[in-house]
Design an enzyme around this catalytic site. Structure first.
Site, PDB file in Angstrom:
ATOM      1  N   ASP A 104       5.620  -1.127 -10.311  1.00  0.00           N
ATOM      2  CA  ASP A 104       5.008  -2.449 -10.493  1.00  0.00           C
ATOM      3  C   ASP A 104       5.903  -3.341 -11.347  1.00  0.00           C
ATOM      4  O   ASP A 104       6.029  -4.533 -11.065  1.00  0.00           O
ATOM      5  CB  ASP A 104       3.611  -2.341 -11.123  1.00  0.00           C
ATOM      6  CG  ASP A 104       3.018  -3.725 -11.325  1.00  0.00           C
ATOM      7  OD1 ASP A 104       2.809  -4.409 -10.304  1.00  0.00           O
ATOM      8  OD2 ASP A 104       2.841  -4.155 -12.480  1.00  0.00           O
TER       9      ASP A 104
ATOM     10  N   ARG B 118       8.751 -10.495  -7.686  1.00  0.00           N
ATOM     11  CA  ARG B 118       7.781 -11.509  -7.224  1.00  0.00           C
ATOM     12  C   ARG B 118       7.866 -12.763  -8.075  1.00  0.00           C
ATOM     13  O   ARG B 118       7.738 -13.889  -7.575  1.00  0.00           O
ATOM     14  CB  ARG B 118       6.363 -10.929  -7.283  1.00  0.00           C
ATOM     15  CG  ARG B 118       6.083  -9.924  -6.187  1.00  0.00           C
ATOM     16  CD  ARG B 118       4.810  -9.146  -6.471  1.00  0.00           C
ATOM     17  NE  ARG B 118       3.661  -9.999  -6.625  1.00  0.00           N
ATOM     18  CZ  ARG B 118       2.617  -9.730  -7.425  1.00  0.00           C
ATOM     19  NH1 ARG B 118       2.583  -8.625  -8.137  1.00  0.00           N
ATOM     20  NH2 ARG B 118       1.618 -10.570  -7.512  1.00  0.00           N
TER      21      ARG B 118
ATOM     22  N   LYS C 212      -1.961  -0.064 -12.003  1.00  0.00           N
ATOM     23  CA  LYS C 212      -1.854   0.213 -13.440  1.00  0.00           C
ATOM     24  C   LYS C 212      -3.173   0.776 -13.979  1.00  0.00           C
ATOM     25  O   LYS C 212      -3.193   1.672 -14.806  1.00  0.00           O
ATOM     26  CB  LYS C 212      -1.464  -1.061 -14.198  1.00  0.00           C
ATOM     27  CG  LYS C 212      -0.004  -1.429 -13.961  1.00  0.00           C
ATOM     28  CD  LYS C 212       0.377  -2.746 -14.597  1.00  0.00           C
ATOM     29  CE  LYS C 212      -0.163  -3.927 -13.868  1.00  0.00           C
ATOM     30  NZ  LYS C 212       0.483  -5.191 -14.042  1.00  0.00           N
TER      31      LYS C 212
HETATM   32  N1  URA Z   1      -1.433  -9.422 -13.452  1.00  0.00           N
HETATM   33  C1  URA Z   1      -0.781  -8.329 -12.965  1.00  0.00           C
HETATM   34  O1  URA Z   1      -0.719  -7.293 -13.611  1.00  0.00           O
HETATM   35  N2  URA Z   1      -0.214  -8.420 -11.737  1.00  0.00           N
HETATM   36  C2  URA Z   1      -0.276  -9.534 -10.972  1.00  0.00           C
HETATM   37  O2  URA Z   1       0.236  -9.540  -9.872  1.00  0.00           O
HETATM   38  C3  URA Z   1      -0.951 -10.677 -11.504  1.00  0.00           C
HETATM   39  C4  URA Z   1      -1.535 -10.588 -12.750  1.00  0.00           C
END
Ligand code: URA
Length: 438
Positions: free
Chosen positions: A161, A168, A187
């Site tokens: 992530d 991203r 997460k």
């Molecule tokens: N918070 C996150 O952890 N991921 C996202 O994509 C957007 C907000």
């Protein structure tokens, strides 16, 4: 498998198989898929979406990219919460001690600020000496000892992530529901919650701007939790104005402490919000039969002082100075504090809350780059809300700045973010609904 085939399949609006999704996440995390190829796939997902099956596969693949926290040798039931981010959102600081004081231990892994949206760790670090850097063994020992831990998200949980999120961020693919949902839920699943309460923020200060989008995001995340065997609830809450009055790290800690102490100066909207999130946490943990009974327990924990004592125990266990709780002026204080006043008389129609979040970042309370230092003392306190009638010259906000230049910049941004009109304006709701597992 071949990344070019996977990209063209998604580009042409076909569903990716579980094997393809797992392969992509594994190979991208290993460095075998290049950033430009991963960017092309993310953009194809952004444009063409993902099915429920693809979204859960992506979430599970990201979750399995690293370690998983298992607290079950210490706790029977692990409760967790997550906010999708906003301005003035210091809910964890109040809700976790209250829930723990009601006999439901909480060990939460939190993050730092992201863009204009504040982060729990940055707020807590304004308490001198307090540290979020705990090992898994320390987390387990502290939650067994006092029932409450607030620690930093470790890099070993869902590492894919971190890599995908950074990509991203720089390829305009953040605002995509399956990508947001899988990022947040991977997460949460890796952190091991049996019960998860999601606080999905909606409005001008949130990543999600409309109720329709917020409901869809909530449904997507609740479905992921359900399919992964976790009891998940999402509360849709308003973020068209700051939550409570304070925004900025030490100002928010002070407001959270006042709320736990039930001081008269603590804002009602924030307390209502804490009751809602906290009562779902107690309910999922089976602490009472009804949400009303859960609320009553939380109020009791605040009124008895057990909640603030739990907060004090957590602060001192993590190296912080517990006496700030009785002496809020020992929190970092800004050099230049002054008011912004209304330039006209009327009703507050609209507040550009994202802009207010950027005002805090500009003052030094957030980061434009990962390595930027934080000034914990800066921010603002805004006692007015949408629908309030204000008269010319009335205080709209008190700015806490490092210097007069910072004050002037924040003042301009705050004034341009608050729209005042002649006609009466309705107050905003605090919540837009709740989404449960189906
Ligand atoms: N918070 C996150 O952890 N991921 C996202 O994509 C957007 C907000």
């Amino acid at each position: 498998m071949n990344i070019l085939e996977i990209i063209s399949k998604k580009r042409d609006k076909h569903e990716l198989s579980s094997g393809e999704i797992n392969w992509f996440v594994k190979e991208y995390t290993n460095g075998a898929v290049a950033d430009y190829q991963a960017s092309a796939l993310l953009m194809a997902i952004y444009l063409n979406g993902m099915s429920r099956r693809e979204t859960i596969d992506l979430t599970m693949a990201i979750m399995h990219s690293g370690e998983q926290l298992d607290l079950h040798d210490t706790l029977d039931f692990v409760i967790d919460k997550h906010s999708s981010g906003g301005v003035g959102d210091k809910t964890s600081l109040v809700v976790l001690p209250l829930v723990a004081a009601c006999g439901v231990p909480a060990a939460k892994l939190s993050g730092r600020g992201l863009g204009y949206s504040g982060g729990t760790l940055d707020k807590m670090e304004s308490i001198p000496g307090w540290t979020p850097n705990l090992s898994i063994d320390q987390i387990k020992a502290q939650v067994a000892d006092i029932g409450l831990v607030l620690a930093g998200q470790t890099a070993s949980l869902a590492p894919a992530d971190g890599k995908l999120y950074a990509l991203r961020d720089v390829t305009s693919t953040v605002g995509c529901l399956p990508l947001i949902a899988s990022s947040i839920m991977s997460k949460k699943l890796a952190a091991g919650g049996d019960g998860i309460v999601l606080d999905v923020k909606i409005g001008s200060g949130a990543f999600v701007k409309t109720v329709e989008e917020g409901r869809l995001l909530a449904e997507t995340m609740v479905n992921i939790g359900h399919d992964a065997g976790r009891n998940t609830v999402a509360v849709l809450s308003d973020m068209n104005q700051p939550l409570g009055n304070a925004a900025g790290n030490s100002l928010e800690v002070a407001e959270a402490i006042r709320t736990l102490r039930n001081d008269r100066s603590s804002p009602d909207d924030f307390w209502e919000h804490c009751l809602k999130i906290g009562s779902y946490m107690l309910y999922l943990a089976g602490r009472a039969e009804t949400l009303e009974a859960c609320e009553a327990r939380l109020i009791e924990a605040r009124d008895s002082g057990d909640g603030i004592e739990k907060f004090r125990q957590m602060v001192t266990a993590q190296g912080g100075s517990g006496d700030i709780i009785d002496n809020l002026d020992r929190l970092p204080q800004a050099n230049f504090i002054a008011d912004v006043t209304a330039t006209s008389t009327g009703y507050i129609k609209q507040i550009d809350t994202e802009n207010l979040g950027w005002a805090v970042v500009n003052l030094g309370g957030g980061r434009r780059q990962k390595t930027d230092p934080i000034n914990p003392a800066v921010g603002f306190v805004m006692p007015v809300k949408v629908g309030d009638f204000v008269v010319k010259g009335q205080v709209l906000a008190t700015i806490h700045a490092d210097n007069v230049g910072g004050f002037n910049q924040a003042k301009q941004l705050i004034l341009s973010s608050i729209q005042i009109v002649g006609e009466k304006v309705d107050k905003l709701p605090l919540f837009y609904g709740v989404v449960n597992s189906s």
